[in-house]
Design an enzyme around this catalytic site. Sequence first.
Site, mmCIF file in Angstrom:
data_model
loop_
_atom_site.group_PDB
_atom_site.id
_atom_site.type_symbol
_atom_site.label_atom_id
_atom_site.label_comp_id
_atom_site.label_asym_id
_atom_site.label_seq_id
_atom_site.Cartn_x
_atom_site.Cartn_y
_atom_site.Cartn_z
ATOM 1 N N CYS A 58 5.382 0.445 -7.217
ATOM 2 C CA CYS A 58 5.782 -0.860 -6.747
ATOM 3 C C CYS A 58 7.106 -0.896 -7.203
ATOM 4 O O CYS A 58 7.434 -0.950 -8.573
ATOM 5 C CB CYS A 58 5.038 -1.921 -7.282
ATOM 6 N N CYS B 111 0.779 -1.217 0.167
ATOM 7 C CA CYS B 111 -0.055 0.068 0.002
ATOM 8 C C CYS B 111 0.632 1.278 -0.146
ATOM 9 O O CYS B 111 2.243 1.156 0.008
ATOM 10 C CB CYS B 111 -0.860 -0.127 1.201
ATOM 11 N N CYS C 230 -3.806 -0.468 -3.686
ATOM 12 C CA CYS C 230 -4.098 0.662 -4.100
ATOM 13 C C CYS C 230 -3.270 1.161 -5.413
ATOM 14 O O CYS C 230 -2.147 0.693 -5.257
ATOM 15 C CB CYS C 230 -3.706 1.848 -2.906
#
Length: 138
Positions: A87, A8, A80
């Site tokens: 990422c 997240c 999210c």
Amino acid sequence: MKKILVLCTGNSCRSQIAEGYLRKFAGEKAAVYSAGVETHGVNPKAITIMAEDGIDISGHTSNHVEEYTNIDFDFVITVCDNAKERCPYFPTNAKKFHYNFPDPAKATGSDEEVKTEFRAVREMIREYCEGFVNTNVK
């Protein structure tokens, strides 16, 4: 044993809730971790609404994703859009999953209205995690 990472933005709400439910539903079949692309500390309201459902996340910590780059994950779940976009690359064959849950920390209104939003997001995450485990963690 499968290794699951939930990502997240701040590792304070959605990923913490998902970690709690994935641990509950997977039991001994998975090692579950959560992290953020930033760290904001575990949100007290997330702790409260999870306790209402019998899951104690009060001992969870807010971790940065870089702490886990040496783990060969089977699954990486981003919860999210911001985390999905930011990422980092994991040098593994991890299967990546994504679901953009609303951020309950951005809820406004009275304390009860905010808790109602936290509970609604909790239920979405609970349902997602139960389905994920039933489908992917054997």
